[in-house]
Write an enzyme that holds these catalytic residues in place. Structure first.
Site, PDB file in Angstrom:
ATOM      1  N   GLU A 105      26.740 -17.643  21.375  1.00 24.46           N
ATOM      2  CA  GLU A 105      26.038 -18.678  22.132  1.00 24.46           C
ATOM      3  C   GLU A 105      25.993 -20.024  21.423  1.00 24.46           C
ATOM      4  O   GLU A 105      24.916 -20.586  21.202  1.00 24.46           O
ATOM      5  CB  GLU A 105      24.625 -18.171  22.478  1.00 24.46           C
ATOM      6  CG  GLU A 105      24.696 -16.840  23.205  1.00 24.46           C
ATOM      7  CD  GLU A 105      23.332 -16.317  23.666  1.00 24.46           C
ATOM      8  OE1 GLU A 105      22.312 -16.773  23.134  1.00 24.46           O
ATOM      9  OE2 GLU A 105      23.317 -15.451  24.555  1.00 24.46           O
ATOM     10  N   HIS A 118      25.523 -12.653  32.434  1.00 25.02           N
ATOM     11  CA  HIS A 118      24.153 -12.348  32.874  1.00 25.02           C
ATOM     12  C   HIS A 118      23.938 -13.104  34.184  1.00 25.02           C
ATOM     13  O   HIS A 118      23.619 -14.288  34.177  1.00 25.02           O
ATOM     14  CB  HIS A 118      23.134 -12.800  31.818  1.00 25.02           C
ATOM     15  CG  HIS A 118      23.203 -12.008  30.548  1.00 25.02           C
ATOM     16  ND1 HIS A 118      22.818 -10.679  30.484  1.00 25.02           N
ATOM     17  CD2 HIS A 118      23.609 -12.343  29.299  1.00 25.02           C
ATOM     18  CE1 HIS A 118      22.976 -10.241  29.236  1.00 25.02           C
ATOM     19  NE2 HIS A 118      23.465 -11.231  28.506  1.00 25.02           N
ATOM     20  N   ASP A 174      24.884  -8.052  33.510  1.00 19.37           N
ATOM     21  CA  ASP A 174      23.846  -7.491  34.369  1.00 19.37           C
ATOM     22  C   ASP A 174      23.621  -8.469  35.521  1.00 19.37           C
ATOM     23  O   ASP A 174      24.042  -9.618  35.460  1.00 19.37           O
ATOM     24  CB  ASP A 174      22.539  -7.129  33.617  1.00 19.37           C
ATOM     25  CG  ASP A 174      21.987  -8.210  32.724  1.00 19.37           C
ATOM     26  OD1 ASP A 174      22.321  -9.401  32.934  1.00 19.37           O
ATOM     27  OD2 ASP A 174      21.187  -7.886  31.813  1.00 19.37           O
TER      28      ASP A 174
END
Ligand code: XIL
Length: 353
Positions: A160, A237, A267
């Site tokens: 990230e 995500h 997800d």
């Protein structure tokens, strides 16, 4: 395999019956070796039907899940499904610096080691997640148990690094080492673990946009400088309220740089309560992302960020949201599970074959 094939020459067989017996055993063993990737690794040795991992093996893709060490050691049903359905795991927290060295100079490898051991027992690959760097190579990386026997398949070396507008996230690493810390981190990791594939990993880079462009420019420049980098992780995500990014063209442009492009933390959360309609849309999103991965040959891993809602990180981080995983809290497969299996059985693109 080689070893098995050579063995009969060395075995002294007193008579023909014994020779036949040895040959039969060798043939059986060879069959077992050949099919071992699609046989369930739960110790039973019986193929009980299609699983995510058995179908994915046919396509040359690994299907992974994040894993938490607490549930792994306390919840047998959790562990059993993890072993049966998935061919790769990613420690959800146990390899992060805060877990490995919570207290300065005191190292805790036990939970991560237990996960690696589970993976070995179940013929799974391990994504190492993630390395954090200070101005010198951390000694735990070189002396720690993760790397000594080349147990890690892929490392998320830098996690990230970007803000959503594509500027570099201001972190202590960037401040201490300067904006070119990526090259150092990748080179150091390569020295410490030359067999592992090295990744940069981020979220909101799944479709086109400034953050994806920033990652693209960075890895292109690293490749041009011959810095050891093997792939980019697209966390994925997603939230039903935000829309599904168009992933395949974006994955393809990174792949065209000569990089693996993996789905590393998928997800699909929703604003609760979950309804049949929302779960159906969620299922379709999971399948579409997997189809995009299948269509891009350099996509070699599709990992979900926990497979069961029972242990999902979402409710704790996004108030009022949840139901993001492919099994519910009681380990009942949701429509998303069937959609993934169906995508593996009926890939839209046959490019991989
Ligand atoms: C999350 C874990 O799932 C949580 O248990 C933990 O409290 C915080 O981190 N991107 C990443 C992951 O790269 O490491 C994060 O995992 C989720 C977002």
């Amino acid at each position: 395999m080689l070893h098995l094939m050579k063995t009969p020459n060395r075995v002294k067989t007193p008579n023909r019956v014994a020779r036949l017996l040895v040959a039969a055993v060798m043939a059986a063993l060879t069959l077992l070796m050949v099919s071992s990737q699609s046989v369930f690794a739960d110790g039973s040795g019986h193929n009980k039907g299609a699983t995510l991992r058995s179908e994915a093996t046919e396509l040359g893709i690994h299907i992974g899940s994040a894993v938490g060490s607490t549930q792994l050691s306390t919840d047998t049903q959790y562990a059993q499904i993890l072993g049966q359905q998935f061919s790769a795991i990613t420690p959800e927290n146990e390899m992060k610096w805060a877990s490995v060295e919570a207290q300065r100079g005191v190292f805790t490898f036990g939970p991560a080691d237990a996960e690696v051991q589970f993976a070995e027992q179940h013929h799974q690959l391990v994504r190492g997640h993630n390395l954090v760097w200070h101005s010198q190579l951390p000694t735990w990386l070189t002396s720690g148990t993760f790397t000594n026997e080349h147990k890690i398949w892929q490392w998320d070396v830098v996690n990230e690094p970007f803000n959503d507008d594509g500027t570099l996230r201001s972190t202590i690493w960037e401040q201490a080492l300067g904006p070119n810390y990526f090259a150092d981190a990748l080179r150091w990791t390569h020295e410490a673990d030359p067999h592992a594939k090295l990744f940069l990993n981020d979220y909101n880079i799944e479709g086109a946009g400034p953050k994806s462009d920033a990652m693209y420019a960075l890895v292109k420049s690293l490749k041009e400088q011959h810095v050891p980098i093997d792939g980019v992780g697209f966390e994925t995500h997603l939230g039903l309220q935000f829309g599904l990014p168009s992933m395949q063209p974006n994955l393809q442009r990174f792949a065209d740089l000569g990089l693996d492009v993996d789905i590393t933390e998928m997800d699909v959360r929703m604003i609760l309560p979950a309804t049949p309609a929302l779960l159906a849309t969620q299922a379709s999103w999971y399948a579409q992302v997997l189809q995009a991965c299948i269509a891009v040959r350099r996509c070699v891993d599709f990992t979900v960020w926990e497979y069961t809602d029972k242990y999902s990180w979402i409710p704790g981080f996004f108030t009022g949201q949840g139901s993001a995983d492919i099994y519910d809290e009681n380990f009942v497969p949701k429509p998303a599970y069937a959609a993934l299996l169906d995508a593996l059985k009926h890939p839209v693109s046959h490019q991989r074959h």
